[in-house]
Write an enzyme that holds these catalytic residues in place. Sequence first.
Site, mmCIF file in Angstrom:
data_model
loop_
_atom_site.group_PDB
_atom_site.id
_atom_site.type_symbol
_atom_site.label_atom_id
_atom_site.label_comp_id
_atom_site.label_asym_id
_atom_site.label_seq_id
_atom_site.Cartn_x
_atom_site.Cartn_y
_atom_site.Cartn_z
ATOM 1 N N CYS A 72 0.888 -1.165 0.000
ATOM 2 C CA CYS A 72 0.000 0.000 0.000
ATOM 3 C C CYS A 72 0.917 1.203 0.000
ATOM 4 O O CYS A 72 1.546 1.510 1.023
ATOM 5 C CB CYS A 72 -0.917 0.001 1.217
ATOM 6 S SG CYS A 72 -1.967 1.469 1.306
ATOM 7 N N CYS A 126 -0.388 4.155 2.618
ATOM 8 C CA CYS A 126 -0.494 3.932 4.067
ATOM 9 C C CYS A 126 -0.398 2.439 4.358
ATOM 10 O O CYS A 126 0.662 1.862 4.206
ATOM 11 C CB CYS A 126 -1.755 4.564 4.649
ATOM 12 S SG CYS A 126 -3.272 3.978 3.887
ATOM 13 N N SER A 127 -1.509 1.786 4.729
ATOM 14 C CA SER A 127 -1.411 0.370 5.109
ATOM 15 C C SER A 127 -2.687 -0.402 4.809
ATOM 16 O O SER A 127 -3.096 -1.251 5.588
ATOM 17 C CB SER A 127 -1.063 0.246 6.599
ATOM 18 O OG SER A 127 -2.071 0.883 7.376
ATOM 19 N N CYS A 128 -3.342 -0.111 3.685
ATOM 20 C CA CYS A 128 -4.544 -0.848 3.311
ATOM 21 C C CYS A 128 -4.201 -2.322 3.121
ATOM 22 O O CYS A 128 -3.197 -2.661 2.492
ATOM 23 C CB CYS A 128 -5.134 -0.274 2.025
ATOM 24 S SG CYS A 128 -5.807 1.380 2.249
#
Length: 224
Positions: free
Chosen positions: A130, A133-135
């Site tokens: 991602c 961010c951190s999907c």
Amino acid sequence: MSGHDHDHHHGHDHGHDHGHDHGHDHGPFQPDIEDRPLTHYQAMTEAVADLLVAKGIVTPAELRKMLEIIDSKSPAAGSKMVARAWTDPGFKQRMLEDVIAAAAELDIDAGGIPIKAIENTEGVHNVVVCTLCSCYPRLLIGLPPDWYKARAYRSRVIREPRAVLKEFGTEIPDDVELRVHDSTADLRYLIIPARPKGTEGWSAEKLEALVTRDTMIGVAVPQP
């Protein structure tokens, strides 16, 4: 690098990345995760949560319960699905078509955000990132590790995926196509790793032990 699958959406799942999952993960050293002020999106997440409670939409207890549910998730659900896909071609096809519906067949709640399953083959290896961010499909493979959230991984795996995977101990041959998929708030990815040779005849339960979080992100391959 060939076969990049980038979807640069800006509406990402930024909530609750801080304050969790501070264990030591293997892989490249990531110096930028700990001991830093909240990011803009983290601060906005806190503000939205406070507003939802203030407006009476959710109670603090309900919010805490949901966080506990998210925090309690492990890679076990994803491992179960992959092992089933390895032993049941029909299920694998349904999983490739609709992960959420396939998960429901096993009484697994995969959430409401679309998830795309991608199969590793002899000629293609896939890895997920991602970039913003951190999907990540948390309900299937648990909380994202620190390295997945770090800027170093998010930027480098796009530019030099083979080098990054080598730091995880995963060497992809030059004749294997390497595809990088950018997870977003609108679409998450789950990799179906290639089934290891020598596991013919193994039960689904035994196969589950080979399917780890990192193999479903693509930075590792199952080892019998």
